[in-house]
Design a protein around this motif. Structure first.
Motif, short mmCIF file in Angstrom:
data_model
loop_
_atom_site.label_atom_id
_atom_site.label_comp_id
_atom_site.label_asym_id
_atom_site.label_seq_id
_atom_site.Cartn_x
_atom_site.Cartn_y
_atom_site.Cartn_z
N ARG A 1 0.74 -1.30 -0.12
CA ARG A 1 -0.10 0.01 -0.07
C ARG A 1 0.97 1.07 0.13
N GLY A 2 2.18 0.93 -0.15
CA GLY A 2 2.93 2.41 -0.10
C GLY A 2 3.16 2.90 1.39
N THR A 3 2.74 2.17 2.31
CA THR A 3 2.76 2.71 3.76
C THR A 3 4.25 2.09 4.33
N ALA A 4 4.77 2.67 5.57
CA ALA A 4 6.04 2.22 6.16
C ALA A 4 5.64 0.69 6.46
N GLU A 5 4.49 0.54 7.04
CA GLU A 5 4.10 -0.92 7.65
C GLU A 5 4.12 -1.81 6.44
N SER A 6 3.49 -1.73 5.37
CA SER A 6 3.56 -2.56 4.42
C SER A 6 4.64 -2.74 3.62
N LEU A 7 5.58 -1.81 3.74
CA LEU A 7 6.93 -1.86 3.13
C LEU A 7 8.15 -2.28 3.91
N ASP A 8 7.89 -2.49 5.22
CA ASP A 8 8.70 -2.72 6.35
C ASP A 8 9.84 -3.92 5.48
N PRO A 9 11.23 -3.50 5.77
CA PRO A 9 12.06 -4.48 5.15
C PRO A 9 12.01 -6.11 5.45
N GLU A 10 11.16 -6.27 6.54
CA GLU A 10 11.20 -7.75 6.90
C GLU A 10 9.77 -8.28 6.21
N VAL A 11 9.07 -7.61 5.40
CA VAL A 11 7.83 -7.94 4.89
C VAL A 11 7.85 -7.58 3.53
N SER A 12 8.54 -6.78 2.91
CA SER A 12 8.65 -6.30 1.60
C SER A 12 9.43 -7.31 0.81
N ILE A 13 8.87 -7.91 -0.34
CA ILE A 13 9.14 -8.76 -1.30
C ILE A 13 10.60 -8.32 -2.03
N GLY A 14 10.45 -6.98 -2.15
CA GLY A 14 11.96 -6.55 -2.71
C GLY A 14 13.01 -6.64 -1.69
N SER A 15 12.96 -6.07 -0.41
CA SER A 15 13.75 -6.09 0.48
C SER A 15 14.21 -7.69 0.77
N VAL A 16 13.34 -8.66 0.92
CA VAL A 16 13.60 -9.83 1.29
C VAL A 16 14.31 -10.47 0.21
N VAL A 17 14.07 -10.23 -1.15
CA VAL A 17 14.80 -10.81 -2.45
C VAL A 17 16.26 -10.25 -2.36
N LYS A 18 16.27 -8.93 -2.12
CA LYS A 18 17.47 -8.39 -2.09
C LYS A 18 18.75 -8.88 -0.72
N GLN A 19 18.14 -9.13 0.32
CA GLN A 19 18.61 -9.97 1.31
C GLN A 19 19.27 -11.18 1.03
N LEU A 20 18.17 -12.09 0.20
CA LEU A 20 18.20 -13.40 -0.04
C LEU A 20 19.46 -13.44 -0.97
N GLN A 21 19.63 -12.39 -2.02
CA GLN A 21 20.61 -12.44 -2.89
C GLN A 21 21.98 -12.23 -2.45
N ALA A 22 21.74 -11.22 -1.30
CA ALA A 22 23.23 -10.96 -0.79
C ALA A 22 23.62 -11.97 0.01
N SER A 23 23.00 -12.74 0.54
CA SER A 23 23.39 -13.83 1.48
C SER A 23 23.85 -15.04 0.62
N LEU A 24 23.15 -15.17 -0.64
CA LEU A 24 23.68 -16.33 -1.78
C LEU A 24 25.12 -15.87 -2.23
N THR A 25 25.17 -14.69 -2.54
CA THR A 25 26.32 -13.84 -2.86
C THR A 25 27.56 -14.21 -1.83
N ARG A 26 27.20 -13.92 -0.57
CA ARG A 26 28.14 -13.84 0.56
C ARG A 26 28.68 -15.32 0.74
N MET A 27 27.86 -16.27 0.50
CA MET A 27 28.25 -17.69 0.81
C MET A 27 29.08 -18.33 -0.49
N MET A 28 28.50 -17.73 -1.49
CA MET A 28 29.31 -18.38 -2.82
C MET A 28 30.69 -17.75 -2.81
N ASP A 29 30.88 -16.48 -2.32
CA ASP A 29 32.14 -15.98 -2.46
C ASP A 29 33.09 -16.67 -1.67
N GLN A 30 32.42 -17.07 -0.26
CA GLN A 30 33.12 -17.87 0.87
C GLN A 30 33.46 -19.14 -0.11
#
Length: 179
Positions: free
Chosen positions: A31-60
């Motif tokens: 809805r474009g609200t702070a609550e609906s776009l909270d980083p813990e529930v925003s799909i964009g933020s979760v996907v970005k965090q997942l990509q970062a985690s995958l990349t970190r582990m791949m680098d290791q």
């Protein structure tokens, strides 16, 4: 403040016990609200965090092979997908041509690849793996599988397939939008 999406937007079972139509409800989930776009529930933020985690582990996983995230992808594309030009490697690895050139320079310095000018068109360069490049490329797929399996621990095969199908559907939806 709650860390979940607003309850008015959540999927609810219909009176029959069957899931309600998902597409009509999902279309307005955020809805474009702070609550609906909270980083813990925003799909964009979760996907970005997942990509970062995958990349970190791949680098290791790739570090003992002397590779970074930007370097292992071209090796895998050359070895397993027969991609052999800098432009196609750039497209398939989804990195700009300048970054790809730098990655290829480093791979060449490590003696993992060679670059050959085409006899027919001097502007065209073909990339080939060396013996050392093939040896290190053989280690890439098992490393990728280990990283993915770590992140998918506890998921069933059906859940993994559903996750993939949903992500592909999101990509398709994004590609259908015209500027």
């Amino acid at each position: 403040m709650s860390k979940s999406a607003p309850s008015s937007n959540r999927q609810r079972p219909a009176a029959s016990g069957k899931p309600a139509a998902r597409r009509s409800q999902a279309a307005g989930y955020y809805r474009g609200t702070a609550e609906s776009l909270d980083p813990e529930v925003s799909i964009g933020s979760v996907v970005k965090q997942l990509q970062a985690s995958l990349t970190r582990m791949m680098d290791q996983r790739m570090a003992p092979m002397g590779l970074t995230a930007t370097q292992w992808r071209p090796l895998a594309l050359i070895r397993y997908h027969q991609v052999n030009t800098p432009a196609e490697l750039s497209r398939r690895a989804d990195i700009d041509t300048g970054a790809m050139t730098r990655a290829l320079d480093r791979l060449e310095a490590k003696k993992f690849i060679t670059r050959q000018r085409s006899a027919d068109d001097r502007r065209s360069v073909r990339i080939e793996l060396t013996e050392a490049g093939n040896a290190v490329a053989e280690q890439i797929l098992p490393a990728i599988a280990a990283v993915l399996n770590t992140h998918l621990r506890g998921f069933t095969k059906d859940e993994v397939e559903l996750f993939i199908s949903m992500a592909l559907r999101m990509l398709s939806n994004g590609e259908q939008v015209q500027p």
